[in-house]
Design a protein around this motif. Structure first.
Motif, PDB file in Angstrom:
ATOM      1  N   ALA A   1       0.688  -1.177   0.006  1.00  0.00           N
ATOM      2  CA  ALA A   1      -0.069  -0.019   0.062  1.00  0.00           C
ATOM      3  C   ALA A   1       0.867   1.143   0.159  1.00  0.00           C
ATOM      4  CB  ALA A   1      -0.868  -0.060   1.230  1.00  0.00           C
ATOM      5  N   ARG A   2       2.063   1.357   0.629  1.00  0.00           N
ATOM      6  CA  ARG A   2       2.980   2.390   0.627  1.00  0.00           C
ATOM      7  C   ARG A   2       3.332   2.786  -0.878  1.00  0.00           C
ATOM      8  NH1 ARG A   2       8.022   2.621  -0.083  1.00  0.00           N
ATOM      9  NH2 ARG A   2       9.308   4.448   0.669  1.00  0.00           N
ATOM     10  N   VAL A   3       3.751   1.632  -1.638  1.00  0.00           N
ATOM     11  CA  VAL A   3       4.291   2.019  -2.830  1.00  0.00           C
ATOM     12  C   VAL A   3       3.092   2.420  -3.768  1.00  0.00           C
ATOM     13  CG1 VAL A   3       5.056   0.840  -4.804  1.00  0.00           C
ATOM     14  CG2 VAL A   3       5.906   0.079  -2.629  1.00  0.00           C
ATOM     15  N   LEU A   4       1.822   1.950  -3.625  1.00  0.00           N
ATOM     16  CA  LEU A   4       0.694   2.475  -4.371  1.00  0.00           C
ATOM     17  C   LEU A   4       0.426   3.780  -4.008  1.00  0.00           C
ATOM     18  CD1 LEU A   4      -2.060  -0.644  -4.086  1.00  0.00           C
ATOM     19  CD2 LEU A   4      -1.272   0.537  -6.137  1.00  0.00           C
ATOM     20  N   GLY A   5       0.652   4.203  -2.752  1.00  0.00           N
ATOM     21  CA  GLY A   5       0.297   5.409  -2.292  1.00  0.00           C
ATOM     22  C   GLY A   5       1.294   6.659  -3.174  1.00  0.00           C
ATOM     23  N   LEU A   6       2.669   6.151  -3.196  1.00  0.00           N
ATOM     24  CA  LEU A   6       3.766   6.806  -4.084  1.00  0.00           C
ATOM     25  C   LEU A   6       3.507   6.811  -5.399  1.00  0.00           C
ATOM     26  CD1 LEU A   6       6.831   5.431  -1.758  1.00  0.00           C
ATOM     27  CD2 LEU A   6       5.758   7.841  -1.736  1.00  0.00           C
ATOM     28  N   VAL A   7       3.029   5.720  -6.066  1.00  0.00           N
ATOM     29  CA  VAL A   7       2.670   5.817  -7.266  1.00  0.00           C
ATOM     30  C   VAL A   7       1.464   6.818  -7.581  1.00  0.00           C
ATOM     31  CG1 VAL A   7       1.404   4.382  -9.167  1.00  0.00           C
ATOM     32  CG2 VAL A   7       3.360   3.557  -7.736  1.00  0.00           C
ATOM     33  N   ARG A   8       0.391   6.930  -6.751  1.00  0.00           N
ATOM     34  CA  ARG A   8      -0.655   7.859  -6.780  1.00  0.00           C
ATOM     35  C   ARG A   8      -0.002   9.246  -6.762  1.00  0.00           C
ATOM     36  NH1 ARG A   8      -6.250   6.141  -3.785  1.00  0.00           N
ATOM     37  NH2 ARG A   8      -6.575   4.521  -5.262  1.00  0.00           N
ATOM     38  N   ALA A   9       0.742   9.188  -5.949  1.00  0.00           N
ATOM     39  CA  ALA A   9       1.613  10.778  -5.809  1.00  0.00           C
ATOM     40  C   ALA A   9       2.285  11.045  -7.133  1.00  0.00           C
ATOM     41  CB  ALA A   9       2.689  10.883  -4.456  1.00  0.00           C
ATOM     42  N   ALA A  10       3.062  10.068  -7.394  1.00  0.00           N
ATOM     43  CA  ALA A  10       3.652  10.483  -8.981  1.00  0.00           C
ATOM     44  C   ALA A  10       2.784  10.628 -10.156  1.00  0.00           C
ATOM     45  CB  ALA A  10       4.442   9.362  -9.123  1.00  0.00           C
ATOM     46  N   GLU A  11       1.527  10.096 -10.075  1.00  0.00           N
ATOM     47  CA  GLU A  11       0.501  10.371 -10.917  1.00  0.00           C
ATOM     48  C   GLU A  11      -0.400  11.802 -10.567  1.00  0.00           C
ATOM     49  OE1 GLU A  11      -0.578   5.840 -11.869  1.00  0.00           O
ATOM     50  OE2 GLU A  11      -1.709   6.675 -10.355  1.00  0.00           O
ATOM     51  N   GLY A  12       0.148  12.353  -9.559  1.00  0.00           N
ATOM     52  CA  GLY A  12      -0.517  13.694  -9.545  1.00  0.00           C
ATOM     53  C   GLY A  12      -1.773  13.750  -8.489  1.00  0.00           C
ATOM     54  N   ASP A  13      -2.007  12.428  -8.073  1.00  0.00           N
ATOM     55  CA  ASP A  13      -3.252  12.577  -7.113  1.00  0.00           C
ATOM     56  C   ASP A  13      -2.906  12.285  -5.740  1.00  0.00           C
ATOM     57  OD1 ASP A  13      -5.727  11.516  -5.957  1.00  0.00           O
ATOM     58  OD2 ASP A  13      -5.589   9.639  -6.511  1.00  0.00           O
ATOM     59  N   GLU A  14      -2.617  13.622  -5.451  1.00  0.00           N
ATOM     60  CA  GLU A  14      -1.882  13.953  -3.884  1.00  0.00           C
ATOM     61  C   GLU A  14      -2.932  13.450  -2.813  1.00  0.00           C
ATOM     62  OE1 GLU A  14      -0.488  17.719  -4.365  1.00  0.00           O
ATOM     63  OE2 GLU A  14       1.470  17.160  -5.214  1.00  0.00           O
ATOM     64  N   ASP A  15      -4.153  13.786  -2.987  1.00  0.00           N
ATOM     65  CA  ASP A  15      -5.125  13.420  -1.939  1.00  0.00           C
ATOM     66  C   ASP A  15      -5.334  11.888  -1.793  1.00  0.00           C
ATOM     67  OD1 ASP A  15      -5.664  16.096  -1.425  1.00  0.00           O
ATOM     68  OD2 ASP A  15      -7.462  16.277  -2.444  1.00  0.00           O
ATOM     69  N   GLY A  16      -5.337  11.220  -2.942  1.00  0.00           N
ATOM     70  CA  GLY A  16      -5.489   9.597  -3.169  1.00  0.00           C
ATOM     71  C   GLY A  16      -3.978   9.044  -2.369  1.00  0.00           C
ATOM     72  N   ALA A  17      -2.939   9.813  -2.678  1.00  0.00           N
ATOM     73  CA  ALA A  17      -1.881   9.343  -2.389  1.00  0.00           C
ATOM     74  C   ALA A  17      -1.798   9.370  -0.710  1.00  0.00           C
ATOM     75  CB  ALA A  17      -0.652  10.113  -2.798  1.00  0.00           C
ATOM     76  N   LEU A  18      -2.151  10.396  -0.002  1.00  0.00           N
ATOM     77  CA  LEU A  18      -2.193  10.503   1.440  1.00  0.00           C
ATOM     78  C   LEU A  18      -3.071   9.641   1.883  1.00  0.00           C
ATOM     79  CD1 LEU A  18      -1.786  14.395   1.557  1.00  0.00           C
ATOM     80  CD2 LEU A  18      -0.164  12.852   2.471  1.00  0.00           C
ATOM     81  N   ASP A  19      -4.355   9.472   1.530  1.00  0.00           N
ATOM     82  CA  ASP A  19      -5.348   8.255   2.008  1.00  0.00           C
ATOM     83  C   ASP A  19      -4.581   7.135   1.863  1.00  0.00           C
ATOM     84  OD1 ASP A  19      -7.154  10.353   2.405  1.00  0.00           O
ATOM     85  OD2 ASP A  19      -8.252  10.119   0.508  1.00  0.00           O
ATOM     86  N   THR A  20      -3.908   6.762   0.789  1.00  0.00           N
ATOM     87  CA  THR A  20      -3.477   5.398   0.818  1.00  0.00           C
ATOM     88  C   THR A  20      -2.116   4.970   1.500  1.00  0.00           C
ATOM     89  OG1 THR A  20      -4.147   5.247  -1.562  1.00  0.00           O
ATOM     90  CG2 THR A  20      -2.628   3.569  -0.796  1.00  0.00           C
ATOM     91  N   LEU A  21      -1.478   6.194   1.756  1.00  0.00           N
ATOM     92  CA  LEU A  21      -0.464   5.956   2.602  1.00  0.00           C
ATOM     93  C   LEU A  21      -0.725   6.039   4.077  1.00  0.00           C
ATOM     94  CD1 LEU A  21       2.085   8.572   1.030  1.00  0.00           C
ATOM     95  CD2 LEU A  21       2.124   6.140   1.105  1.00  0.00           C
ATOM     96  N   GLN A  22      -1.793   6.863   4.698  1.00  0.00           N
ATOM     97  CA  GLN A  22      -2.323   6.388   6.026  1.00  0.00           C
ATOM     98  C   GLN A  22      -2.856   4.909   6.336  1.00  0.00           C
ATOM     99  OE1 GLN A  22      -4.070  10.283   7.789  1.00  0.00           O
ATOM    100  NE2 GLN A  22      -4.165  10.737   5.497  1.00  0.00           N
ATOM    101  N   ASP A  23      -3.697   4.526   5.164  1.00  0.00           N
ATOM    102  CA  ASP A  23      -4.241   3.264   5.420  1.00  0.00           C
ATOM    103  C   ASP A  23      -3.015   2.371   5.560  1.00  0.00           C
ATOM    104  OD1 ASP A  23      -6.266   1.093   5.017  1.00  0.00           O
ATOM    105  OD2 ASP A  23      -5.244   0.753   3.030  1.00  0.00           O
ATOM    106  N   ALA A  24      -1.740   2.660   4.630  1.00  0.00           N
ATOM    107  CA  ALA A  24      -0.532   1.664   4.702  1.00  0.00           C
ATOM    108  C   ALA A  24      -0.298   1.635   6.095  1.00  0.00           C
ATOM    109  CB  ALA A  24       0.258   2.057   3.744  1.00  0.00           C
ATOM    110  N   ARG A  25      -0.115   2.776   6.883  1.00  0.00           N
ATOM    111  CA  ARG A  25       0.332   3.047   8.197  1.00  0.00           C
ATOM    112  C   ARG A  25      -0.274   2.234   8.972  1.00  0.00           C
ATOM    113  NH1 ARG A  25       1.231   2.335  12.486  1.00  0.00           N
ATOM    114  NH2 ARG A  25       2.208   3.752  14.162  1.00  0.00           N
ATOM    115  N   ARG A  26      -2.015   2.086   8.886  1.00  0.00           N
ATOM    116  CA  ARG A  26      -2.702   1.493   9.843  1.00  0.00           C
ATOM    117  C   ARG A  26      -2.444  -0.059   9.716  1.00  0.00           C
ATOM    118  NH1 ARG A  26      -6.115   5.853   8.534  1.00  0.00           N
ATOM    119  NH2 ARG A  26      -6.993   4.929   6.726  1.00  0.00           N
ATOM    120  N   ARG A  27      -2.405  -0.480   8.290  1.00  0.00           N
ATOM    121  CA  ARG A  27      -2.287  -1.930   8.185  1.00  0.00           C
ATOM    122  C   ARG A  27      -1.023  -2.389   8.824  1.00  0.00           C
ATOM    123  NH1 ARG A  27      -5.570  -4.019   4.284  1.00  0.00           N
ATOM    124  NH2 ARG A  27      -7.110  -2.399   3.310  1.00  0.00           N
TER     125      ARG A  27
END
Length: 602
Positions: free
Chosen positions: A490-516
């Motif tokens: 999920a961390r890598v997915l969050g960074l991919v979203r950030a690289a694609e320009g979806d910063e809000d989605g990136a932060l949501d995914t990274l916070q989910d990665a932290r919880r998991r």
């Protein structure tokens, strides 16, 4: 002749039992701590900037303090040159360094490191106003020392519990809970020690208090290990013990086979029954205990590797194996390496090498030696000693025969190359790790190298493959139910979203990665820290209001455990977040980390 340097508590230097005269001012103590604890010698200009930034002549101030330092340690030839080299005529025993030494017989060596000497801070009570970068470096070292002390107490508490000293074990566990009230493993240890000492009501009250604390303060429920800790018998049986040693060995074989086939509960039940029956057979047998030790080692190994959330129980079983009289050398070696692996996962890195050193010459099986080297290499990688990590991992590959062991070693080698920015070397190592895992049918391991390989794709700009690999690793990790694999992917997915320009989605995914990644008490701590690093980085780019908290959490976790690279990254994040002194702290922490990619950040 004795020569001791005490940096814990009130600092002092002792030669031949006599305390040396205390220097004027406390910059000398700061200078001593910095030069002794650095991985590599420090240049004079760097030290002067760090400790004497406001002096009219920082280099002159450094020369004066170095002269005072030589008088303090009673060694006129020490701390000379540029960079400054210790150059001891006779090396001292430094209490902070000794925290990473093996415990004598499993216990603290005499009383020299025990008691109140372990309770004081590094350079306790000393403040260095006007030196903000040094203050940040010192706070990082203080956290690292606190982590080392906790690791020692944890190891000692398990040692005592395994040998029937439940009251003393509970006392140490209680101190651990007071130091780190949100570490579920310490609560589990305290409950287990109280229950083993016959204090069932106290154990139940402690378990209830832990639940209340976690619900109120963290909004989560403790894992099942807390309830399991109140059960003092390894197993309950309705039938008579198995008949003889062959029957116990059959139970061990059946249990291990069941776990390998995925039947965890049935396998653990066989292993628990084997422990009870072996203890019954060997009770009162002079020089006995070898079969009991083998049963406890098998149970502990299964709990660590197969049963998620049960590492604390597994470590207790492994310590119990080592307490058996007549334990066979191969069993002892296996228990040592498994305990090193547990310490690695929980980021108690200073205790890993002492366990591996004990295994030493007892390791005669090549696969077991390869496992030990994989633990050593992975630990060295986590603390930023990449060249040494590569050496250990390559040596492990020379011993490893099975595809599973080679896959693990290659994945860790690929990770080293990834972290150092050597993507051309990381990709083939991780590709081979993936291929060998699939060949061996090791589906439960595939998400680890696959998520790392996705990060290589991301680093070289191949967003399509990065997303494809990360999504597969995440889906497989969720199917398996492994929080580490879920969190890393999920961390890598969050960074991919950030690289694609979806910063809000990136932060949501990274916070989910932290919880998991942190949802179980025995997850791989490095994954949690690495996810916090990603959160801080994206948070800085988006000016997210939670960025400061993520940086603080990363710094606390990395510094407490000794993850040097991630400590440097936390300091760099803090610098970019508006603290100019953090850059100097990052430079100071960088010593000993052989990563061109990291050096480029600073």
């Amino acid at each position: 002749m004795t020569f001791e340097i005490h940096l814990l508590g009130s600092p002092r230097v002792v030669r031949d039992g006599v305390v040396r005269p205390v220097p004027r001012g406390h910059k000398v103590w700061g200078l001593l701590a910095y030069l002794v604890l650095r991985e590599t010698p420090a240049g004079r200009a760097h030290v002067a900037e760090l400790l004497f930034p406001t002096a009219d002549d920082p280099m002159a101030a450094l020369r004066w303090n170095l002269s005072a330092l030589r008088r303090l340690v009673g060694d006129p030839g020490a701390f000379r040159g540029d960079p400054v080299v210790a150059g001891w005529s006779a090396p001292p025993v430094v209490d902070v360094v000794a925290l990473g030494s093996p415990l004598e017989g499993g216990r603290l060596e005499g009383d020299r490191l025990a008691g109140k000497h372990l309770e004081g801070e590094l350079l306790d009570g000393l403040r260095f106003s006007g030196c903000p970068a040094f203050e940040l470096w010192l706070e990082a070292q203080r956290r690292r020392v606190r982590g080392a002390v906790e690791s020692l107490w944890h190891e000692e508490a398990l040692f005592l519990l395994a040998r029937g000293a439940a009251t003393e074990s509970a006392e140490l566990a209680g101190r651990l809970v007071a130091l780190a009230p949100y570490d579920e493993n310490y609560h589990v240890l305290l409950v287990r020690a109280l229950a083993a000492g016959g204090h069932g009501m106290d154990a139940a009250r402690r378990a209830a208090a832990c639940r209340t604390l976690f619900r109120t303060e963290l909004g989560v429920e403790p894992g099942p290990a807390l309830d399991a800790a109140m059960v003092t018998r390894t197993a309950t049986t309705a039938t008579a013990p198995a008949s003889g040693r062959p029957a116990v060995r059959a139970l061990l074989d059946a249990g291990e086979a069941a776990i390998s086939a995925g039947a965890l509960d049935a396998g653990l039940e066989c292993l628990r029954r084997a422990v009870v029956d072996a203890e019954t057979l060997e009770t009162g047998t002079p020089g006995g205990g070898a079969l009991t030790a083998a049963a406890y080692t098998a149970l502990g190994t299964a709990l660590v590797h197969a049963a998620r959330g049960s590492d604390e129980e597994g470590a207790a079983a492994l310590h119990r194996a080592l307490a058996c009289p007549g334990v066979a050398p191969e069993t002892r070696a296996a228990a040592y390496v498994e305990l090193a692996y547990v310490e690695f996962l929980r980021a108690r890195y200073q205790r890993v090498e002492p366990w591996l050193a004990r295994a030493g010459n007892l390791l005669t099986d090549p696969e077991q030696r390869a496992f030990a080297l994989s633990v050593r290499g992975s630990t060295l990688s986590d603390v930023g000693r990449y060249a040494e990590a590569c050496t250990a991992l390559h040596e492990g590959l020379r011993h490893a025969g099975s595809d599973r062991r080679r896959s693990y070693l290659l994945s860790m080698l690929g990770r080293v190359h990834l972290l150092r920015g050597d993507f051309d070397q990381a990709a083939p190592a991780l590709d081979e790790a993936l291929e060998r895992a699939k060949t061996a049918g090791w589906t439960t391991f595939v998400p680890w190298p696959e998520a790392l390989r996705a990060e290589v794709d991301l680093a070289v700009g191949d967003l399509r493959n990065a997303r494809t690999r990360a999504e597969h690793a995440f889906a497989l990790g969720c199917q398996i139910g492994d929080p580490c694999w879920e969190g890393l992917a999920a961390r890598v997915l969050g960074l991919v979203r950030a690289a694609e320009g979806d910063e809000d989605g990136a932060l949501d995914t990274l916070q989910d990665a932290r919880r998991r990644a942190g949802r179980l008490p025995d997850g791989y701590v490095w994954v949690v820290a690495r996810t916090l690093d990603a959160l801080a980085g994206v948070g800085l780019r988006t000016n997210h209001p939670g960025t400061g908290a993520w940086i603080d959490e990363l710094a606390a976790l990395a510094e407490h455990s000794g993850m040097t690279e991630l400590s440097v990254r936390a300091a760099v994040h803090r610098w970019h977040h508006g603290d100019p002194a953090a850059r100097g702290a990052a430079v100071a922490l960088l010593a000993g980390v052989d990563s061109p990619a990291l050096a480029g950040l600073v």
